[in-house]
Scaffold this active site. Structure first.
Site, short mmCIF file in Angstrom:
data_model
loop_
_atom_site.label_atom_id
_atom_site.label_comp_id
_atom_site.label_asym_id
_atom_site.label_seq_id
_atom_site.Cartn_x
_atom_site.Cartn_y
_atom_site.Cartn_z
N LYS A 112 0.87 -1.19 0.00
CA LYS A 112 0.00 0.00 0.00
C LYS A 112 0.90 1.23 0.00
O LYS A 112 1.16 1.83 1.04
CB LYS A 112 -0.91 -0.04 1.22
CG LYS A 112 -2.10 0.89 1.15
CD LYS A 112 -3.07 0.59 2.27
CE LYS A 112 -4.15 1.64 2.39
NZ LYS A 112 -5.08 1.68 1.26
N1 PPE Z 1 -7.80 -1.92 -2.68
C1 PPE Z 1 -7.24 -0.70 -2.65
C2 PPE Z 1 -6.53 -0.20 -3.83
C3 PPE Z 1 -7.35 0.07 -1.49
O1 PPE Z 1 -6.80 1.27 -1.45
C4 PPE Z 1 -8.07 -0.43 -0.38
C5 PPE Z 1 -8.22 0.40 0.86
C6 PPE Z 1 -8.62 -1.72 -0.47
C7 PPE Z 1 -8.46 -2.43 -1.64
C8 PPE Z 1 -9.33 -2.36 0.70
O2 PPE Z 1 -8.41 -2.72 1.71
P1 PPE Z 1 -8.81 -2.80 3.23
O3 PPE Z 1 -9.05 -1.40 3.69
O4 PPE Z 1 -7.67 -3.44 3.89
O5 PPE Z 1 -10.05 -3.62 3.30
N2 PPE Z 1 -8.29 1.79 0.65
C9 PPE Z 1 -8.03 2.70 1.73
C10 PPE Z 1 -7.83 4.12 1.26
C11 PPE Z 1 -9.04 4.84 0.78
C12 PPE Z 1 -8.76 6.30 0.49
O6 PPE Z 1 -9.52 6.87 -0.29
O7 PPE Z 1 -7.84 6.89 1.07
C13 PPE Z 1 -9.06 2.57 2.84
O8 PPE Z 1 -10.17 2.08 2.60
O9 PPE Z 1 -8.75 2.96 3.96
#
Ligand code: PPE
Length: 304
Positions: A159
Site C-alpha cells: 500500500k
Molecule cells: N484496494 C485498494 C486499492 C485500497 O486502497 C483499499 C483500501 C482496499 C483495496 C481495501 O483494503 P482494506 O481497507 O484493507 O479492506 N483503501 C483505503 C484508502 C481509501 C482512500 O480513499 O484513502 C481505505 O479504505 O482505507
C-alpha cells in the site's frame, strides 16, 4: 471529502497540534511517491472505542515498507500504542486512522535509500466513503480504461502512496461522466479492484472475488468478509472474473476500510439491481461485528 480537523497529530513520536503537522516541500515522498500507509477504522462499541483488526493493518504497513527497503524507526507495538493514545488524546469515539511512513527531507533523486523515514499518524471522523445513500441503495460504477498497476510495474500488494496515482486516474475518469466509482481490470484483462476497494460478486447463491494474483491489494475487509461469508454458510471462490461476469452477476459489492461494504447497483449502464439478500446479510453482519455486537469476532477488535 474535506477533512474534519481534530486537536492532535502524532509525528515521529510526538503529539503536535493539528495545524503544526507540516513537512518540507522537498520531502522525497511528495516528489516520488515514496511512502507507505494504512487506513483503519475505530468504531464505537458498548465497551468503548475499538479498532478493527489493528494487528493486520500494522503487519501490512511493515510488509509494504519491506518491499521499498524502508526501515520504520518504531516497533509495531510503538505504532499500535501511538494510535490508541492519539485517539484518546483527541477524545474520539469513532474515527478513521491514517498511519503513514515516508521518505523525508534531505535527499533528492531516485535513490531513496539514504532518505530518512518519517512516520505520522492522523485520526479524524470520516463518515461513509461512497455516501449514505450508496451504502443503503448501491452505487453506479464504470469499468475504467486505465489498467490496474501490475506486480512487475508497481506491486499492488504494497500500500504505497505512489499506487494511488493509478487509482486517481480511474476514479476521475468515472466521476467526470457522473458515476460514483471505478472498477479496474488487471494487465491480463481480468477484474482487479476499485481505486480504493476490493470487489465481490454473487451469482446463483455463490460468492466470488478476484484472487491475489489479479493485482489487488489484499484487503483486510476482503479477508474479513470472506471469513464472515464462510461462517454464514456461503461459499467464497477466489477466482479470476471477467467484466462479463460482473454484468451478469446477481449482486456486486465493494469492500474496504473506508468503503466498508458498499453495494453496486449498476455497472456501465447495465443494471445489477438493488442490494440483494447476500449483500445485505453480509453488510449487516459486518456492521454488527465492527460495533462489537457479535462476540464470536471480538478478537478482531482492539479496545482503545
Ligand atoms: N484496494 C485498494 C486499492 C485500497 O486502497 C483499499 C483500501 C482496499 C483495496 C481495501 O483494503 P482494506 O481497507 O484493507 O479492506 N483503501 C483505503 C484508502 C481509501 C482512500 O480513499 O484513502 C481505505 O479504505 O482505507
Amino acid at each position: 471529502m474535506s477533512i474534519k480537523e481534530v486537536e492532535k497529530i502524532w509525528m515521529d513520536g510526538n503529539l503536535v497540534d493539528w495545524k503544526d503537522a507540516k513537512i518540507h516541500v522537498l520531502t522525497h515522498a511528495l516528489h516520488y511517491g515514496s511512502g507507505v500507509f494504512e487506513g483503519l477504522r475505530c468504531y464505537n462499541t458498548s465497551k468503548g472505542p475499538a479498532i478493527f483488526r489493528l494487528n493486520e493493518h500494522i503487519n501490512r504497513l511493515y510488509n509494504s515498507a519491506k518491499i521499498y527497503f524502508m526501515e520504520i524507526p518504531f516497533s509495531k507495538k510503538e505504532i499500535s500504542d501511538a494510535i490508541k493514545n492519539l485517539i484518546r488524546a483527541n477524545k474520539l469515539k469513532e474515527c478513521y486512522i491514517r498511519p503513514i511512513a515516508f521518505r523525508g527531507y534531505g535527499e533528492m533523486g531516485l535513490n531513496p535509500l539514504n532518505s530518512k523515514v518519517n512516520v505520522s499518524i492522523a485520526v479524524w471522523p470520516w463518515g461513509t466513503y461512497l455516501g449514505e445513500d450508496g451504502l443503503k441503495n448501491g452505487i453506479r460504477v464504470k469499468i475504467s480504461s486505465y489498467q490496474r498497476i501490475s506486480p512487475n510495474s508497481i506491486p499492488p500488494s504494497a500500500k504505497s502512496t505512489g499506487n494511488y496515482i493509478n487509482s486517481i486516474l480511474a476514479k476521475v475518469e468515472s466521476l467526470k461522466p457522473g458515476y460514483d466509482e471505478a472498477i479496474m481490470l488487471d494487465n491480463r484483462g481480468f477484474v482487479s479492484e476499485g481505486p480504493g476497494e476490493n470487489i465481490f460478486l454473487v451469482k446463483n447463491g455463490k460468492v466470488y472475488t478476484p484472487p491475489k494474483h489479479a493485482s489487488i491489494l489484499p484487503g483486510i475487509t476482503r479477508a474479513s468478509v470472506i471469513k464472515i461469508a464462510n461462517d454464514s454458510g456461503y461459499n467464497v471462490a477466489e477466482t479470476d472474473l471477467t467484466r462479463g461476469d460482473l454484468y451478469k452477476a446477481d449482486e456486486v459489492f465493494f469492500t474496504g476500510t473506508a468503503a466498508e461494504l458498499t453495494p453496486i447497483r449498476e455497472i456501465d449502464e447495465i443494471e445489477i439491481g438493488k442490494p440483494g439478500p447476500i449483500t445485505k446479510s453480509l453488510q449487516k453482519s459486518f456492521f454488527k461485528i465492527t460495533k462489537g455486537e457479535d462476540n464470536r469476532y471480538d478478537f478482531w477488535l482492539d479496545m482503545v
